[in-house]
Design an enzyme around this catalytic site. Structure first.
Site, mmCIF file in Angstrom:
data_model
loop_
_atom_site.group_PDB
_atom_site.id
_atom_site.type_symbol
_atom_site.label_atom_id
_atom_site.label_comp_id
_atom_site.label_asym_id
_atom_site.label_seq_id
_atom_site.Cartn_x
_atom_site.Cartn_y
_atom_site.Cartn_z
ATOM 1 N N GLY A 1 0.761 -1.237 0.000
ATOM 2 C CA GLY A 1 0.000 0.000 0.000
ATOM 3 C C GLY A 1 0.792 1.285 0.000
ATOM 4 O O GLY A 1 0.215 2.363 -0.189
ATOM 5 N N TYR B 1 -9.467 4.243 -12.488
ATOM 6 C CA TYR B 1 -9.325 4.889 -11.164
ATOM 7 C C TYR B 1 -9.197 6.417 -11.270
ATOM 8 O O TYR B 1 -8.755 7.050 -10.314
ATOM 9 C CB TYR B 1 -8.072 4.388 -10.443
ATOM 10 C CG TYR B 1 -7.909 2.888 -10.402
ATOM 11 C CD1 TYR B 1 -8.733 2.096 -9.620
ATOM 12 C CD2 TYR B 1 -6.901 2.280 -11.141
ATOM 13 C CE1 TYR B 1 -8.559 0.723 -9.588
ATOM 14 C CE2 TYR B 1 -6.718 0.911 -11.106
ATOM 15 C CZ TYR B 1 -7.563 0.141 -10.329
ATOM 16 O OH TYR B 1 -7.379 -1.206 -10.300
ATOM 17 N N ARG C 1 -5.404 2.247 -15.906
ATOM 18 C CA ARG C 1 -5.503 3.014 -14.663
ATOM 19 C C ARG C 1 -6.214 4.372 -14.829
ATOM 20 O O ARG C 1 -7.035 4.742 -13.983
ATOM 21 C CB ARG C 1 -4.122 3.219 -14.016
ATOM 22 C CG ARG C 1 -3.425 1.903 -13.649
ATOM 23 C CD ARG C 1 -2.265 2.090 -12.700
ATOM 24 N NE ARG C 1 -2.717 2.434 -11.385
ATOM 25 C CZ ARG C 1 -2.745 3.628 -10.878
ATOM 26 N NH1 ARG C 1 -2.284 4.651 -11.576
ATOM 27 N NH2 ARG C 1 -3.215 3.853 -9.680
ATOM 28 N N GLU D 1 4.157 -6.547 1.984
ATOM 29 C CA GLU D 1 3.801 -7.002 0.637
ATOM 30 C C GLU D 1 3.759 -5.809 -0.321
ATOM 31 O O GLU D 1 2.722 -5.527 -0.928
ATOM 32 C CB GLU D 1 2.430 -7.678 0.671
ATOM 33 C CG GLU D 1 2.338 -8.856 1.612
ATOM 34 C CD GLU D 1 0.905 -9.377 1.778
ATOM 35 O OE1 GLU D 1 -0.043 -8.700 1.331
ATOM 36 O OE2 GLU D 1 0.752 -10.458 2.360
ATOM 37 N N PRO D 2 4.854 -5.081 -0.466
ATOM 38 C CA PRO D 2 4.818 -3.910 -1.351
ATOM 39 C C PRO D 2 4.816 -4.327 -2.821
ATOM 40 O O PRO D 2 5.506 -5.264 -3.204
ATOM 41 C CB PRO D 2 6.116 -3.176 -1.008
ATOM 42 C CG PRO D 2 7.038 -4.260 -0.545
ATOM 43 C CD PRO D 2 6.178 -5.293 0.123
ATOM 44 N N GLY D 3 4.001 -3.644 -3.606
ATOM 45 C CA GLY D 3 4.006 -3.871 -5.044
ATOM 46 C C GLY D 3 4.373 -2.572 -5.737
ATOM 47 O O GLY D 3 5.489 -2.366 -6.224
ATOM 48 N N CYS E 1 -12.253 1.417 -29.095
ATOM 49 C CA CYS E 1 -13.588 1.958 -29.358
ATOM 50 C C CYS E 1 -14.383 2.132 -28.076
ATOM 51 O O CYS E 1 -15.362 1.419 -27.834
ATOM 52 C CB CYS E 1 -14.305 1.061 -30.339
ATOM 53 S SG CYS E 1 -13.427 1.040 -31.894
ATOM 54 N N GLU E 2 -13.951 3.029 -27.256
ATOM 55 C CA GLU E 2 -14.631 3.369 -25.996
ATOM 56 C C GLU E 2 -14.289 4.824 -25.700
ATOM 57 O O GLU E 2 -13.126 5.216 -25.828
ATOM 58 C CB GLU E 2 -14.064 2.557 -24.807
ATOM 59 C CG GLU E 2 -14.215 1.086 -24.894
ATOM 60 C CD GLU E 2 -15.366 0.533 -24.055
ATOM 61 O OE1 GLU E 2 -16.032 1.310 -23.341
ATOM 62 O OE2 GLU E 2 -15.579 -0.677 -24.152
#
Ligand code: LLP
Length: 427
Positions: free
Chosen positions: A239, A316, A312, A273-275, A355-356
């Site tokens: 996080g 988000y 992303r 658990e860093p990503g 196509c969006e």
């Protein structure tokens, strides 16, 4: 801090020119800096050196084998959330005894696979899952180590989709239920409670939610010990936020200064658990401008990467810095952005070919003038970029390069049209 730098108006990754890499490997193209990955990993390890810490890189952020193997060489363990991620970690040479497995919906096959490979522990999210792991472990005459994932009901002040530790989220069990689970533990025979798990969300820019979460579980730890469970680990999940736009992310040291004394005080070791913190700023997406277009009052830069390559911004409302790979010759150092740039600029949407209407990387962004054929770099795309890419609109997924100094490894080949249909049949 990363190793993407402009030198005399040309963008480099470590010692290599992005323009040359794009000419050789085509676009869209993900490019990662190994040195940036390793330094971020080391920064976490050093910051948390005050307590026994197992750093399990979160595979979901970027699951490329070359990156996993680079991290394994640095001593990383791995946080996985599926059988596929466990397979990848093991394929990259991971030690199963340094792998932890989270997720609310582990299938029997996934649990069997993890038991067979003797992973370190399961982060368990419900009584039903715990019973199932117990049943499968008993059938194999083995014991599974468990960290119970708690939902501490804290607000990490991040996007709702990546908030996980509030009571309305599907993750973990609330503290009251957790005590009931302890009371029923005697019904189980093949699971050993060794820790608690507390991942509260992603892209967190404040230390307080971690501290609040730890404060809230104090009583539960005591309840575990009172019932004879030898709790040895607190898994704080990942996080830690990174810079996307503003320089608002906290250094690892600040999280460590707050968390380490509490974890030590609880007499536990720490799992992290860093990503994003490790790979986020270590990657860019390079895309070529196909067309410029004006419609009404709007200007569009249409490029060859789309939302299928990097979802992303639309999923988000995420901000990613975007800048031409070749810019004014006087530019040296990190990428400029709209707030620092003093040269000519246009306000434009940067969009892809999908196509969006949600297929965009930036809306109303101030960019220096660009033309057909120019390359753009989308920064901070190393985490949740390629790993969330899809083949929507039957678009082959990009290639991935891992740069180390003056060397570029083609870590993933670009998909071909044949790849798109390889597993399909006509009748
Ligand atoms: N541990 C667990 C149990 C997680 O669920 C996650 C992320 C992590 C660790 C790693 O979190 P990190 O250190 O990367 O923040 N796709 C979203 C992020 C989803 C995060 C999901 N869980 C995005 O692009 O922002």
């Amino acid at each position: 801090m990363d190793y993407f730098r402009y030198v005399d108006g040309r963008l480099l990754c470590e010692d290599l020119q992005i323009e040359e890499l794009a000419a050789r490997h085509g676009t869209p193209l993900y490019i990662y800096s190994r040195r940036t990955i390793v330094e971020h990993f080391q920064r976490i390890r050093e910051a948390f050196a005050g307590v026994e810490t197992l750093v399990c890189y979160s595979v979901k952020a970027n699951s490329n084998l070359a990156l996993l193997s680079a991290m394994r060489r640095e001593g990383a363990g791995f946080d996985v959330v599926s059988g596929g991620e466990l397979f990848r970690a093991l394929r990259a040479g991971a030690d199963p005894a340094r792998c932890v497995f989270a997720g609310v919906g582990k299938t029997d096959e996934e649990i069997e696979y993890a038991l067979e490979r003797r992973i370190f522990l399961f982060n368990v999210e419900s009584w039903a899952e715990l019973e199932n792991i117990d049943r499968l472990a008993a059938a194999r005459k083995t014991t599974a180590q468990i960290a119970l994932r708690l939902n501490p009901d804290v607000d990490p002040s991040t996007h709702t989709y990546i908030t996980t530790g509030k009571k309305e989220n599907k993750f973990g069990v609330d503290l009251e239920l957790a005590v009931h689970i302890l009371d029923r533990w005697k019904e189980l025979s093949a699971v050993r409670l060794v820790g608690i798990h507390l991942h509260i969300g992603s892209q967190i820019l404040k230390v307080e939610p971690y501290v609040d979460a730890l404060a809230k579980v104090k009583g539960f730890l005591a309840a575990c010990r009172a019932r004879g469970h030898a709790l040895a680990w607190i898994d704080m999940g990942g996080g830690f936020g990174i810079f996307y736009k503003d320089r608002d992310a906290r250094p690892a040291r600040e999280f460590a200064d707050a968390v380490v004394p509490l974890v030590k005080g609880y007499g536990c070791g720490l799992i992290l658990e860093p990503g994003r913190f490790i790979v986020g700023n270590a990657g860019i997406l390079v895309t070529r401008v196909l067309y410029l277009k004006e419609s009404g009052k709007k200007k569009f830069v249409i490029c060859d990467a789309g939302m299928n390559d990097l979802i992303r911004p639309t999923l988000y409302s995420a901000y990613h810095r975007i800048w031409p790979v070749r810019t004014e010759p006087q530019v040296s150092g990190p990428a400029p952005d709209e707030s620092t740039w003093k040269g000519p600029s246009h306000v434009t949407d940067v969009v892809g070919p999908v196509c969006e209407s949600g297929d965009f990387f930036a809306k109303d962004r101030s960019l220096p003038p660009v033309g057909r054929g120019d390359l753009l770099a989308v920064f901070s795309a190393g985490a949740y970029g390629f790993s969330m890419a899809s083949n929507y609109n039957s678009r082959p997924r990009p290639a991935e390069l891992l740069v180390s100094g003056g060397e570029a490894l083609l870590a993933t080949e670009r998909e071909t049209y044949e790849d798109l249909v390889r597993r399909e049949r006509t009748n």
